[in-house]
Design a protein around this motif. Sequence first.
Motif, PDB file in Angstrom:
ATOM      1  N   GLN A 114       0.810  -1.218   0.000  1.00 15.79           N
ATOM      2  CA  GLN A 114       0.000   0.000   0.000  1.00 15.79           C
ATOM      3  C   GLN A 114       0.845   1.270   0.000  1.00 15.79           C
ATOM      4  OE1 GLN A 114      -0.347  -2.577   1.932  1.00 15.79           O
ATOM      5  NE2 GLN A 114      -2.487  -3.234   2.058  1.00 15.79           N
ATOM      6  N   ALA A 115       2.065   1.200   0.504  1.00 15.76           N
ATOM      7  CA  ALA A 115       2.892   2.406   0.595  1.00 15.76           C
ATOM      8  C   ALA A 115       4.363   2.031   0.455  1.00 15.76           C
ATOM      9  CB  ALA A 115       2.646   3.117   1.922  1.00 15.76           C
ATOM     10  N   TYR A 116       5.127   2.946  -0.183  1.00 17.93           N
ATOM     11  CA  TYR A 116       6.558   2.743  -0.410  1.00 17.93           C
ATOM     12  C   TYR A 116       7.331   3.936   0.130  1.00 17.93           C
ATOM     13  CZ  TYR A 116       5.111  -0.811  -3.818  1.00 17.93           C
ATOM     14  OH  TYR A 116       4.553  -1.901  -4.436  1.00 17.93           O
ATOM     15  N   LEU A 117       8.576   3.699   0.453  1.00 19.34           N
ATOM     16  CA  LEU A 117       9.460   4.812   0.784  1.00 19.34           C
ATOM     17  C   LEU A 117       9.650   5.677  -0.452  1.00 19.34           C
ATOM     18  CD1 LEU A 117      12.301   3.100   2.881  1.00 19.34           C
ATOM     19  CD2 LEU A 117      10.511   4.631   3.732  1.00 19.34           C
ATOM     20  N   PRO A 118       9.639   7.002  -0.301  1.00 25.72           N
ATOM     21  CA  PRO A 118       9.825   7.877  -1.471  1.00 25.72           C
ATOM     22  C   PRO A 118      11.300   8.100  -1.811  1.00 25.72           C
ATOM     23  CG  PRO A 118       9.395   9.203   0.462  1.00 25.72           C
ATOM     24  CD  PRO A 118       9.338   7.765   0.925  1.00 25.72           C
ATOM     25  N   ILE A 119      12.170   7.297  -1.238  1.00 23.75           N
ATOM     26  CA  ILE A 119      13.608   7.426  -1.480  1.00 23.75           C
ATOM     27  C   ILE A 119      14.177   6.071  -1.882  1.00 23.75           C
ATOM     28  CG2 ILE A 119      13.850   9.287   0.208  1.00 23.75           C
ATOM     29  CD1 ILE A 119      15.059   7.171   2.126  1.00 23.75           C
ATOM     30  N   LYS A 120      15.426   6.073  -2.313  1.00 26.96           N
ATOM     31  CA  LYS A 120      16.144   4.842  -2.596  1.00 26.96           C
ATOM     32  C   LYS A 120      17.165   4.600  -1.491  1.00 26.96           C
ATOM     33  CE  LYS A 120      15.864   5.405  -7.611  1.00 26.96           C
ATOM     34  NZ  LYS A 120      16.654   5.529  -8.870  1.00 26.96           N
ATOM     35  N   LEU A 121      17.335   3.344  -1.146  1.00 22.76           N
ATOM     36  CA  LEU A 121      18.352   2.956  -0.176  1.00 22.76           C
ATOM     37  C   LEU A 121      19.434   2.173  -0.902  1.00 22.76           C
ATOM     38  CD1 LEU A 121      16.121   1.857   2.842  1.00 22.76           C
ATOM     39  CD2 LEU A 121      17.360   3.991   2.557  1.00 22.76           C
ATOM     40  N   ARG A 122      20.674   2.529  -0.653  1.00 23.87           N
ATOM     41  CA  ARG A 122      21.800   1.864  -1.317  1.00 23.87           C
ATOM     42  C   ARG A 122      22.846   1.513  -0.269  1.00 23.87           C
ATOM     43  NH1 ARG A 122      20.230   1.267  -5.191  1.00 23.87           N
ATOM     44  NH2 ARG A 122      20.555   2.990  -6.642  1.00 23.87           N
ATOM     45  N   LYS A 123      23.255   0.247  -0.234  1.00 24.25           N
ATOM     46  CA  LYS A 123      24.210  -0.187   0.771  1.00 24.25           C
ATOM     47  C   LYS A 123      25.619   0.215   0.372  1.00 24.25           C
ATOM     48  CE  LYS A 123      25.169  -4.047   3.858  1.00 24.25           C
ATOM     49  NZ  LYS A 123      24.898  -5.459   4.163  1.00 24.25           N
ATOM     50  N   LEU A 124      26.351   0.796   1.311  1.00 27.91           N
ATOM     51  CA  LEU A 124      27.737   1.180   1.121  1.00 27.91           C
ATOM     52  C   LEU A 124      28.536   0.587   2.269  1.00 27.91           C
ATOM     53  CD1 LEU A 124      29.812   2.827  -0.508  1.00 27.91           C
ATOM     54  CD2 LEU A 124      29.313   4.765   1.008  1.00 27.91           C
ATOM     55  N   GLU A 125      29.248  -0.516   1.958  1.00 29.74           N
ATOM     56  CA  GLU A 125      29.944  -1.302   2.990  1.00 29.74           C
ATOM     57  C   GLU A 125      28.926  -1.773   4.012  1.00 29.74           C
ATOM     58  OE1 GLU A 125      33.175   1.158   4.308  1.00 29.74           O
ATOM     59  OE2 GLU A 125      34.312   0.854   2.472  1.00 29.74           O
ATOM     60  N   ASP A 126      28.988  -1.292   5.255  1.00 32.76           N
ATOM     61  CA  ASP A 126      28.049  -1.787   6.269  1.00 32.76           C
ATOM     62  C   ASP A 126      26.995  -0.740   6.633  1.00 32.76           C
ATOM     63  OD1 ASP A 126      29.849  -0.072   7.436  1.00 32.76           O
ATOM     64  OD2 ASP A 126      30.034  -1.202   9.302  1.00 32.76           O
ATOM     65  N   ARG A 127      26.845   0.305   5.807  1.00 32.87           N
ATOM     66  CA  ARG A 127      25.855   1.347   6.081  1.00 32.87           C
ATOM     67  C   ARG A 127      24.963   1.541   4.857  1.00 32.87           C
ATOM     68  NH1 ARG A 127      29.544   6.102   8.662  1.00 32.87           N
ATOM     69  NH2 ARG A 127      30.837   5.570   6.859  1.00 32.87           N
ATOM     70  N   TRP A 128      23.864   2.273   5.095  1.00 32.89           N
ATOM     71  CA  TRP A 128      22.876   2.471   4.030  1.00 32.89           C
ATOM     72  C   TRP A 128      22.761   3.955   3.708  1.00 32.89           C
ATOM     73  CZ3 TRP A 128      20.217  -1.266   1.319  1.00 32.89           C
ATOM     74  CH2 TRP A 128      20.369  -2.578   1.786  1.00 32.89           C
ATOM     75  N   LEU A 129      22.913   4.268   2.419  1.00 33.69           N
ATOM     76  CA  LEU A 129      22.751   5.632   1.935  1.00 33.69           C
ATOM     77  C   LEU A 129      21.281   5.911   1.635  1.00 33.69           C
ATOM     78  CD1 LEU A 129      25.711   5.890  -0.596  1.00 33.69           C
ATOM     79  CD2 LEU A 129      25.488   7.189   1.518  1.00 33.69           C
ATOM     80  N   ALA A 130      20.840   7.119   1.951  1.00 33.10           N
ATOM     81  CA  ALA A 130      19.508   7.573   1.569  1.00 33.10           C
ATOM     82  C   ALA A 130      19.655   8.451   0.333  1.00 33.10           C
ATOM     83  CB  ALA A 130      18.864   8.365   2.706  1.00 33.10           C
ATOM     84  N   LEU A 131      19.062   8.027  -0.785  1.00 34.39           N
ATOM     85  CA  LEU A 131      19.222   8.713  -2.061  1.00 34.39           C
ATOM     86  C   LEU A 131      17.885   9.211  -2.565  1.00 34.39           C
ATOM     87  CD1 LEU A 131      21.588   6.152  -3.849  1.00 34.39           C
ATOM     88  CD2 LEU A 131      22.255   8.176  -2.528  1.00 34.39           C
ATOM     89  N   SER A 132      17.924  10.311  -3.305  1.00 32.44           N
ATOM     90  CA  SER A 132      16.732  10.842  -3.947  1.00 32.44           C
ATOM     91  C   SER A 132      16.461  10.059  -5.233  1.00 32.44           C
ATOM     92  CB  SER A 132      16.922  12.327  -4.252  1.00 32.44           C
ATOM     93  OG  SER A 132      18.006  12.509  -5.156  1.00 32.44           O
ATOM     94  N   ALA A 133      15.411  10.447  -5.945  1.00 31.89           N
ATOM     95  CA  ALA A 133      15.043   9.730  -7.166  1.00 31.89           C
ATOM     96  C   ALA A 133      16.125   9.808  -8.231  1.00 31.89           C
ATOM     97  CB  ALA A 133      13.728  10.279  -7.714  1.00 31.89           C
ATOM     98  N   ASN A 134      16.934  10.858  -8.234  1.00 29.10           N
ATOM     99  CA  ASN A 134      18.017  10.990  -9.215  1.00 29.10           C
ATOM    100  C   ASN A 134      19.351  10.483  -8.668  1.00 29.10           C
ATOM    101  OD1 ASN A 134      18.504  12.989  -7.368  1.00 29.10           O
ATOM    102  ND2 ASN A 134      18.557  14.676  -8.843  1.00 29.10           N
TER     103      ASN A 134
END
Length: 496
Positions: A114-134
């Motif tokens: 029903q709902a999604y995060l409006p961002i992308k998550l990308r793993k960098l080593e042992d942490r997660w980056l929060a990225l915009s649509a671009n």
Amino acid sequence: MKFGHQSIINGFGLIMALSCIQLTVIALREEPPKPQLSAREMHSDLNYLQEHLAQYSASGAASPERLLQLENQVNQARSQLPLGGERQLFAQQLLKILTTIDDPSARLDGVTTQAYLPIKLRKLEDRWLALSANNRPLDSEAPFVTHIDGLPIALWIDAARHFLPPSLADTASEQARHLSMIAMLRREIGLVARKHCRLTLSDEQGNGRQLSLTLTSKPPQTLSNSEPGDQASVDIQGVFGLYDLSGFSADSPLGRRLKRSLTSPITILDLRQAHGTGDALLHLLAQAFSPDIRPPLLAAWPDSLQAVARYKKGPNLRGDYLKPLGFLPPADLSQAEQLQLDLLRSQLPQEEPGFSPWQAKFWHQDSLPWPHLPRAKRGKLMLLIGPNCRQQCQWIAHFAKSWPDTLVVGEPTRGEYGRQQQITLPNSAIRVSFSSTQVYDATGKALSGVPTQPDIEQPLDETVYWENLISLFAPGASGQTQAINNPSNAERNTHE
């Protein structure tokens, strides 16, 4: 005006013909799936799924523990079913059931939330980056996500693993896809549904800040899973997007163009959506890039063993079930071919009543590269792969990992070499597919369900900086590919 008996018969005939046409249209018209299901309908679909997984799943049959876990998970789902429920919520429960057979190639079509995060998550080593649509950091000063809704990111990853088969549970790209389905994960964790989520972002030193985001009802933009209408597309700069490999021919205009391209400094093959049973492309690339694809033990044989396979026996499966993939039963092998299969038997699992006898597939002499023969000058080859690279595409990715002058880029495949059993659940109309075969290479190494890892991992929904990649892999080719910004260009320029 007078009507004779012939006119009356013709009139009735016309009425009957029109009625038949109308009934045919009604019968062929696809009814939309029910948005709501009763408890009886869900119970019936659960029984149908369990029965067919037990009958046809090669991965489930390989381990009695998996079939026991399947039964336990189905029983747990039965006990938790409401009197009535949404079709999509039921589909999400089926995802968890599929994980018990640990089949990376198993698919359940049309699962949404029903709902999604409006961002992308990308793993960098042992942490997660929060990225915009671009694909830019949501906050350049605090780029890392540490908490969602006040809960540590590790807790959300554990919830996402519940919907992944064990062999894919630690794959970053699969975790990222499921982390975006926040409504599904909230329900799994036990949180109430809300239209917003709260992110906690952190910098390198651990300093945090919180950000509130409005959720979206649209899934993240990724490479389309729909099959393109064309078999192939060609970019003017030497990027070939190939889809259905069954129809590929080395003597076709496309095949001749690809041959010419292989002599240029670099050729890029986009195989992220490639499938099909034709092996002409594999033979063409092996002739150009493989030093010798035969195992040392069988190097003296004119027709060399490529792989062996067997399928999970089930009702309505014929003995030639694997023939479309090029596998032949022992009765159809020559004496020399049977001898090669016998030499390999000691390295294979023992034959079991639930499986067919081992069947073999061979490289023929005219398709084998011979090291002592002169070859045309070749450039370098870059392959783009992903989870939808299957069947013959999976074989290409598998062999290309050992080829010189070849670079494999993208996301891991699913190890889908064999045939899939496809079913449609009768009440929910949910389509499920899973592997019914086990494939081993010519040395006795299991291949089915074993992903091919790219040399350079590149998320499918992220912009590819080709100039940097090409300059490292093939420095002399940078001038040839200046116009290439993304492989999707190949999908927008169709030639031949």
